[in-house]
Design a protein around this motif. Structure first.
Motif, mmCIF file in Angstrom:
data_model
loop_
_atom_site.group_PDB
_atom_site.id
_atom_site.type_symbol
_atom_site.label_atom_id
_atom_site.label_comp_id
_atom_site.label_asym_id
_atom_site.label_seq_id
_atom_site.Cartn_x
_atom_site.Cartn_y
_atom_site.Cartn_z
ATOM 1 N N GLY A 77 17.547 39.345 -0.638
ATOM 2 C CA GLY A 77 17.130 37.945 -0.566
ATOM 3 C C GLY A 77 16.213 37.527 -1.701
ATOM 4 O O GLY A 77 15.940 36.343 -1.885
ATOM 5 N N GLU A 78 15.712 38.515 -2.441
ATOM 6 C CA GLU A 78 14.811 38.227 -3.560
ATOM 7 C C GLU A 78 15.487 38.450 -4.909
ATOM 8 O O GLU A 78 14.838 38.428 -5.947
ATOM 9 C CB GLU A 78 13.571 39.125 -3.474
ATOM 10 C CG GLU A 78 12.724 38.890 -2.227
ATOM 11 C CD GLU A 78 11.893 37.619 -2.321
ATOM 12 O OE1 GLU A 78 11.529 37.240 -3.428
ATOM 13 O OE2 GLU A 78 11.645 37.011 -1.266
ATOM 14 N N GLY A 92 17.358 37.230 -7.925
ATOM 15 C CA GLY A 92 17.713 35.974 -8.599
ATOM 16 C C GLY A 92 17.446 34.749 -7.750
ATOM 17 O O GLY A 92 16.366 34.590 -7.189
ATOM 18 N N ASP A 93 18.451 33.892 -7.654
ATOM 19 C CA ASP A 93 18.347 32.646 -6.907
ATOM 20 C C ASP A 93 19.619 32.497 -6.063
ATOM 21 O O ASP A 93 20.502 33.354 -6.132
ATOM 22 C CB ASP A 93 18.163 31.473 -7.874
ATOM 23 C CG ASP A 93 19.221 31.461 -8.967
ATOM 24 O OD1 ASP A 93 20.420 31.569 -8.625
ATOM 25 O OD2 ASP A 93 18.873 31.336 -10.149
ATOM 26 N N PRO A 94 19.719 31.428 -5.254
ATOM 27 C CA PRO A 94 20.898 31.338 -4.372
ATOM 28 C C PRO A 94 22.228 31.414 -5.127
ATOM 29 O O PRO A 94 23.189 32.022 -4.637
ATOM 30 C CB PRO A 94 20.728 29.966 -3.699
ATOM 31 C CG PRO A 94 19.262 29.711 -3.719
ATOM 32 C CD PRO A 94 18.764 30.321 -4.995
ATOM 33 N N GLN A 95 22.285 30.807 -6.309
ATOM 34 C CA GLN A 95 23.535 30.832 -7.068
ATOM 35 C C GLN A 95 23.877 32.257 -7.502
ATOM 36 O O GLN A 95 25.037 32.681 -7.436
ATOM 37 C CB GLN A 95 23.420 29.924 -8.307
ATOM 38 C CG GLN A 95 23.367 28.428 -7.977
ATOM 39 C CD GLN A 95 21.968 27.882 -7.892
ATOM 40 O OE1 GLN A 95 21.085 28.542 -7.342
ATOM 41 N NE2 GLN A 95 21.750 26.678 -8.398
ATOM 42 N N VAL A 96 22.867 32.981 -7.953
ATOM 43 C CA VAL A 96 23.088 34.375 -8.360
ATOM 44 C C VAL A 96 23.515 35.202 -7.149
ATOM 45 O O VAL A 96 24.423 36.040 -7.235
ATOM 46 C CB VAL A 96 21.800 34.956 -8.993
ATOM 47 C CG1 VAL A 96 21.938 36.459 -9.223
ATOM 48 C CG2 VAL A 96 21.478 34.260 -10.306
ATOM 49 N N ARG A 97 22.885 34.952 -6.013
ATOM 50 C CA ARG A 97 23.200 35.740 -4.813
ATOM 51 C C ARG A 97 24.604 35.449 -4.279
ATOM 52 O O ARG A 97 25.178 36.258 -3.569
ATOM 53 C CB ARG A 97 22.131 35.505 -3.730
ATOM 54 C CG ARG A 97 20.764 36.052 -4.127
ATOM 55 C CD ARG A 97 19.800 36.104 -2.960
ATOM 56 N NE ARG A 97 19.317 34.816 -2.526
ATOM 57 C CZ ARG A 97 18.256 34.180 -3.021
ATOM 58 N NH1 ARG A 97 17.564 34.715 -4.020
ATOM 59 N NH2 ARG A 97 17.868 33.012 -2.551
ATOM 60 N N SER A 98 25.144 34.283 -4.629
ATOM 61 C CA SER A 98 26.529 33.974 -4.234
ATOM 62 C C SER A 98 27.524 34.893 -4.918
ATOM 63 O O SER A 98 28.584 35.178 -4.385
ATOM 64 C CB SER A 98 26.912 32.549 -4.647
ATOM 65 O OG SER A 98 26.178 31.590 -3.957
ATOM 66 N N ARG A 99 27.202 35.304 -6.144
ATOM 67 C CA ARG A 99 28.185 36.000 -6.977
ATOM 68 C C ARG A 99 27.858 37.468 -7.201
ATOM 69 O O ARG A 99 28.746 38.311 -7.222
ATOM 70 C CB ARG A 99 28.278 35.320 -8.358
ATOM 71 C CG ARG A 99 28.811 33.916 -8.350
ATOM 72 C CD ARG A 99 30.254 33.818 -7.945
ATOM 73 N NE ARG A 99 31.146 34.575 -8.808
ATOM 74 C CZ ARG A 99 32.412 34.825 -8.524
ATOM 75 N NH1 ARG A 99 32.941 34.370 -7.401
ATOM 76 N NH2 ARG A 99 33.175 35.517 -9.345
ATOM 77 N N PRO A 144 27.166 27.971 -3.703
ATOM 78 C CA PRO A 144 26.675 27.461 -4.984
ATOM 79 C C PRO A 144 26.792 28.520 -6.072
ATOM 80 O O PRO A 144 26.436 29.678 -5.849
ATOM 81 C CB PRO A 144 25.201 27.153 -4.695
ATOM 82 C CG PRO A 144 24.819 28.105 -3.608
ATOM 83 C CD PRO A 144 26.059 28.281 -2.762
ATOM 84 N N GLU A 155 15.544 27.145 -5.874
ATOM 85 C CA GLU A 155 14.803 27.914 -6.880
ATOM 86 C C GLU A 155 15.655 28.210 -8.112
ATOM 87 O O GLU A 155 15.125 28.539 -9.158
ATOM 88 C CB GLU A 155 14.249 29.210 -6.286
ATOM 89 C CG GLU A 155 15.312 30.245 -5.958
ATOM 90 C CD GLU A 155 14.743 31.447 -5.206
ATOM 91 O OE1 GLU A 155 13.516 31.544 -5.062
ATOM 92 O OE2 GLU A 155 15.543 32.271 -4.751
#
Lengths: 268, 169
Positions: free
Chosen positions: A99-100, A102-109, B57, B132
Motif C-alpha cells: 500500500g506504500e 508508489g501511488d495508486p496509478q503505480v499500484r494498478s500496474r 487508474p 498522491e
C-alpha cells in the motif's frame, strides 16, 4: 522521450514466455507492470531489442495460503496485494508495504515479481523477502532471498529465466515498516522493517547498501532482552550506504538507527 | 513493425496498427485525437496523463499502447455524458475552483473518478492518499480536495454521472 524500437511479443504461459526470452538471445527483457522498465527505456538507459509481455500469463496472478506460507504469483499487482484479505490476515506487513509502493496509478500496474527481479536497492519487497527468509521461485529453480539479491540491480537470474512466485512464511504477529521520504509517493531514502516471527524479531533495512540488509545485530540484541532503543543502536553497524543528492552516507546510517527504533516501538 | 491493436476507448471499439514503442498516451492523443490526456512530466510522476484501464487508474505515459490490447480505456473525454453536461466531478471542480491553469485537471479528474468508485465517502486524508500520484502546481490542493468532497456528496445524493445539469454556457 521515446524508447528505442524493439520487437514485441506476448506470452500467455510460463513456457511460452521462457521460449520467447530464449529466442531473444539474451537481449530480450520481460515486460510486466513496466513501471521500472519503461521509464528506463524512455531515458534510453535500457534499450532491449525485444520485450516479452507477460501480462497475459494469468497463471502467475494469484495469492495462495498453504501450510503456514503465503505464496504470491509474480504477476500479482500491488493493488491486488493491498486488497487481499488473506494477505492482511496472514502477512499484514506485506499488504502494508504494498500500500506504500508508489501511488495508486503505480499500484494498478506494478507487480510483485517485477520489483523482485528489478532488485533496486530502494525496493521494499526485497527487504521483506530477505528479513523473512522468503524464497523466489523461477521457472526452473528455487532461490533463497538472501542469495537472490547479489548487488544493485543484480540477481542470479539467467537472461531467459522468469520469476514465477515468491513464498513468504505467514507472520500475523506485531510488525511495522517505516519509510523516510520527502514525497509521499517516493522511494524510501531509508526504510526499516520489523516483524515478530517464531518468538523472535526479524529486522530489515532498505536502501542502506546495494542489497537489502538484515540487521542481525539488532535481532540478536532483542533476543537477549535489549530495549528497542538499545537494540536499534546497532542497526547501522557494518553498513556503508552510498551518498547521493538525497542523503549522505552518515545520514542514512542515522536514519537506519532511528527508523529501526521507531518501528520496534510502534510494532510492539 | 506495426502490430494490430484492438481495444475500447470511451465506449467505442477501435482497431489500429501501432508500433510497439508507441506509448498509450501518444496513442490516445495522436492516433485517437483525444488530446484531453496531457503529457506533463514525461517521467511517470505528475499524473497528468492518468486514464482508466479497465477501471483502474494508470499513468498512460508508462504503458505501451499494445499493453492495452482488449482493455476498456476511459479518458477525460469519456467522463461527461454523451448528451451534454458534465460529470459531477467536473461540475465540482468548476464550482469549487479546483483548478487554475487546468493542465493537471484531466489527470486529477480520472484519479478522483477511480478513488470515488472504490470509496464513495472518502475523508480528507483518504482523498490526499487517493490523489498522491497527481501533482498540481497552482492550487495548493485545498480546492481540489474540496471539489472531490463536493462531488462525492453529490454522487452519494444521486447525481448520476450521465444526468448532470449543464453548467455555464
Amino acid at each position: 522521450m521515446i524508447p528505442a524500437a524493439f520487437e514485441y511479443s506476448r506470452a500467455t504461459s510460463v513456457a511460452e514466455a521462457v521460449d520467447l526470452l530464449r529466442r531473444g538471445g539474451g537481449e530480450a527483457k520481460v515486460l510486466a507492470g513496466g513501471h521500472s522498465l519503461i521509464p528506463l527505456m524512455r531515458l534510453r538507459l535500457a534499450q532491449p531489442t525485444a520485450l516479452v509481455d507477460i501480462n497475459g500469463v494469468k497463471e502467475l496472478d494469484y495469492i495462495r495460503m498453504e501450510e503456514g506460507r503465503v505464496r504470491v504469483g509474480a504477476l500479482t499487482r500491488h493493488a491486488t496485494v493491498v486488497r487481499s484479505a488473506e494477505v492482511r490476515r496472514h502477512l499484514p506487513l506485506l499488504a502494508e508495504i504494498a500500500g506504500e509502493v508508489g501511488d495508486p496509478q503505480v499500484r494498478s500496474r506494478g507487480t510483485v515479481g517485477g520489483v523482485l527481479a528489478h532488485a533496486d536497492s530502494a525496493g521494499d519487497y526485497p527487504t521483506l523477502a530477505v528479513m523473512l527468509d522468503a524464497e523466489i521461485v523461477t521457472d526452473r529453480r528455487r532461490i533463497a532471498a538472501r542469495d537472490f539479491f547479489q548487488h544493485l540491480f543484480t540477481t542470479p537470474l539467467a537472461p531467459d529465466e522468469l520469476v514465477c512466485e515468491v513464498v513468504f512464511p505467514a507472520a500475523p504477529g506485531p510488525h511495522r515498516y517505516l519509510k523516510f521520504r520527502r514525497r509521499l509517493f517516493d522511494w524510501a531514502i531509508v526504510a526499516a522493517g520489523v516483524q515478530q516471527l517464531d518468538g523472535g524479531w526479524r529486522v530489515g533495512l532498505t536502501n542502506c547498501g546495494p542489497t537489502p540488509v538484515r540487521a542481525t545485530a539488532v535481532e540478536a540484541a532483542l533476543a537477549q532482552g535489549a530495549t528497542p532503543s538499545a537494540a536499534s543502536a546497532a542497526a547501522a553497524d557494518g553498513l556503508n550506504p552510498s551518498s547521493d543528492l538525497r542523503a549522505s552516507s552518515e545520514y542514512r546510517r542515522h536514519l537506519a538507527r532511528v527508523l529501526t527504533r521507531r518501528a520496534l516501538e510502534q510494532a510492539a | 513493425m506495426p502490430h494490430p491493436l484492438t481495444l475500447t476507448v470511451n465506449g467505442t471499439g477501435r482497431e489500429d496498427a501501432v508500433e510497439p514503442r508507441l506509448l498509450l498516451v501518444h496513442y490516445l492523443r495522436e492516433v485517437c485525437g483525444l488530446t484531453g490526456t496531457h503529457v506533463g512530466c514525461d517521467t511517470s510522476q505528475c499524473g497528468a496523463c492518468t486514464v482508466l484501464v479497465d477501471g483502474a487508474p494508470v499513468k498512460s505515459c508508462t504503458m505501451f499502447a499494445l499493453q492495452a490490447e482488449g482493455c476498456r480505456i476511459t479518458t477525460v473525454e469519456g467522463l461527461a455524458p454523451a448528451g451534454g453536461g458534465l460529470h459531477p466531478l467536473q461540475t465540482a471542480f468548476w464550482e469549487q475552483h479546483g483548478l487554475q491553469c487546468g493542465f493537471c485537471t484531466p489527470g486529477f479528474l480520472m484519479a478522483a473518478t477511480a478513488l470515488l468508485a472504490e470509496n464513495p465517502d472518502p475523508t480528507d486524508e483518504e482523498i490526499g492518499r487517493g490523489l498522491e500520484g497527481n501533482l498540481c502546481r497552482c492550487t495548493g490542493y485545498v480546492n481540489i480536495r474540496r471539489a472531490v468532497r463536493a462531488a462525492a456528496a453529490a454522487m452519494r445524493a444521486g447525481a448520476e454521472p450521465a444526468a448532470t445539469a449543464v453548467v455555464g454556457g
